[in-house]
Design a protein around this motif. Sequence first.
Motif, PDB file in Angstrom:
ATOM      1  N   THR A 246     102.617 -15.369 -61.534  1.00  0.00           N
ATOM      2  CA  THR A 246     101.502 -15.993 -62.106  1.00  0.00           C
ATOM      3  C   THR A 246     101.337 -17.158 -61.196  1.00  0.00           C
ATOM      4  N   TYR A 247     100.001 -17.870 -61.444  1.00  0.00           N
ATOM      5  CA  TYR A 247      99.525 -18.873 -60.730  1.00  0.00           C
ATOM      6  C   TYR A 247     100.630 -20.128 -60.787  1.00  0.00           C
ATOM      7  N   GLY A 248     100.768 -20.792 -59.563  1.00  0.00           N
ATOM      8  CA  GLY A 248     101.902 -21.746 -59.756  1.00  0.00           C
ATOM      9  C   GLY A 248     103.509 -21.210 -59.306  1.00  0.00           C
ATOM     10  N   HIS A 249     103.484 -20.151 -59.054  1.00  0.00           N
ATOM     11  CA  HIS A 249     104.937 -19.673 -58.793  1.00  0.00           C
ATOM     12  C   HIS A 249     104.779 -18.823 -57.526  1.00  0.00           C
ATOM     13  N   MET A 250     105.856 -18.538 -56.688  1.00  0.00           N
ATOM     14  CA  MET A 250     105.913 -17.592 -55.526  1.00  0.00           C
ATOM     15  C   MET A 250     107.117 -16.832 -55.883  1.00  0.00           C
ATOM     16  N   LEU A 251     106.885 -15.364 -55.301  1.00  0.00           N
ATOM     17  CA  LEU A 251     107.772 -14.177 -55.405  1.00  0.00           C
ATOM     18  C   LEU A 251     109.041 -14.570 -54.299  1.00  0.00           C
ATOM     19  N   ASN A 252     110.206 -14.336 -54.895  1.00  0.00           N
ATOM     20  CA  ASN A 252     111.441 -14.616 -54.004  1.00  0.00           C
ATOM     21  C   ASN A 252     111.821 -13.293 -53.846  1.00  0.00           C
TER      22      ASN A 252
END
Length: 661
Positions: A246-252
């Motif tokens: 979701t917005y405000g997060h990034m995939l690791n």
Amino acid sequence: MWVRINPPPPPVVLKSSTAALSQQKSEEESAASLRTAHNLIKENMLDVRWNIVFLSLTMHSLAQMHPNPRNKHCAAPELSVLNGKMQSSSSIRQKYVHNEKVFYECMEGFTPSGGNDRFAVYSCMAGKWTPKSTCQKIGAVPVNNTCSEPVVPNGSAHRQGDSVTFTCSPGFIQTGAQRFTCGADGTWTPPLPQCLPQSVDVEANTPVGDIITCKEPNNFKASDKMQIQGLKGVSRPGDLLSFSCTYGHMLNGSSNVTCGPDGKWSPSFPKCIVIKCPRFNVTNGKLNDRRMRVNIVVTVTCLAGHHLQGPRTVTCLASGRWSDIPQCMPDAKPVEKTCPGPAVDNSVSTGRAGASYRTGEALTFTCKQGFWLDGPPQVTCGPAGQWQPRLPSCLQSVEPSAQPKPPGECDAPQLNNQPTILLHDDYITQKTTVFPAGSRVRYVCELGYVPAGGSSYRQCINGQWTNLSLRCERKSCGSAGEVSNGHFLYTGAEFGDSATGVCDDGYDMVGHKTRNCMSSGVWDGRVPVCEVVHCPEPPSVSDAVMSGAFEPYTYSSVVSYRCRKGTLSGNKQLWCTKNGTWSSPPPTCKDISCPILPNVLHASRTGTLRPPYKHRDAVSFHCDWGYVLVGSTTVSCGIDGQWSPELPTCRLRVVFHWRGR
């Protein structure tokens, strides 16, 4: 059916016995005819009823065998088709009627066929979704290839328009993808699956035990900020899961994970981590918020003696960077205002003599001989570069005339030692120094003062001025205002007084804290603002779960920690202090164990009998018969990994027998 009944013959007059018998016989025949007709009517009516029932049943059976296709409903349509996605997926329903349409928006590089210039159209026809137009590549030549009917041994196909899904027969398991689409080249994409026996390895066709499936993730909650597409409940080799944040997060990690033939997902599941902006400080400035998450807006306030150069607010962007950060630059030193050297003719001043005077310096005036002082004897240099109160004047005294002064006249009025009361300007500008009997002069209050009683006039009576009863007091400014989450400390509320704002614990002052009561009777400046103190994000603790307050973490917010495994060491709760820091360091989760307990001679024990001994485990001791326990009955495994209190001992019970004489 209609039955005609002949009427009975007319009566006949008997003339003999033969004639009587003939008449009786005729009557019997007529009665028999009536009974026959009645029975025929009943039988025909029963046949008509059975024919009606049979006809109704036949029509109902035909309707069941051949239903009207217009009465069939379509299930919820797919959210996407080949090269297109549904225009409005939020309004999707579970049932659609015949000839109802849904619209799909073509992907970039594709355009609808069939004359519709915006959307591909699918219609509900006889319980199935049928494409009226599809999404074709822009510039591609339309093709009319069709795919052959898909056939998979031990499986059945379920077709919906240009797509098909399969269901394997009982005892078989499907390999490969779940949905297949008819391509423009007339082939099914991806290749059709297989339905293999459950006891056959889907990869090597070798006997195995159970069905090979991949366990789907079930521990992703809303708080994980992750979205997963492709979940089916049961995933088989070849199935694909797509992950996004979701917005405000990034995939690791990888965004796509595939179920392998060994029943394991490859690569491993990714995680969504919060996008944070780096910490920053503004020299000679103050930040109202220390959070670093996306969309957080931080307000910068400069310290006294500095001004802001750049935007007042800074925003944490989705890229993990701050918007333009301002600077707090030193204010230009203000030019100190001075008062010019006072020019009071025919006067003598006491104090420093000079061409200019600084704020706060005072001078005292006296007039030369032959002159009298009109105005305050002392003045002070004010912050605006003006003397306060206004400078006095030295007026010439009237010399006694050789001619006797007319009786009743008064000399020019004088007023000493009352700096808050001044003679009105109208009388100061008069050149006359003699006032006839009955004359009146008016007095006014100095700037910043108001009349508080008494008459403002004096009158010349019998050559003497009457006493002045006017009283002047400082103007009142009233309340300096209400400080939200704070209050004012007053030196007073009248002209010349000040009020200083003070914030409650856990709040910081924004703006000028001091207001001055002006000569106009109002406070200068504005009411200051007390903003709540913010604490940084509480530290995370390994193997612990944090609960309690949420962002923003403000003064008195409380967070609690609970260990998922191990024992919590330290303070369970932290709170945000008035200084913007947490009350104590975070706790830790430790795996605490105590050493194996040695045996106590002549004792048995109960409680936790076998190692490992964890924190709070307890063991109780009981002495054998004939022994007495010395020490504590129960010992516990402490947070320091040691048993406490010390182990007891069992001592032999000594019994004394007294033998009398």
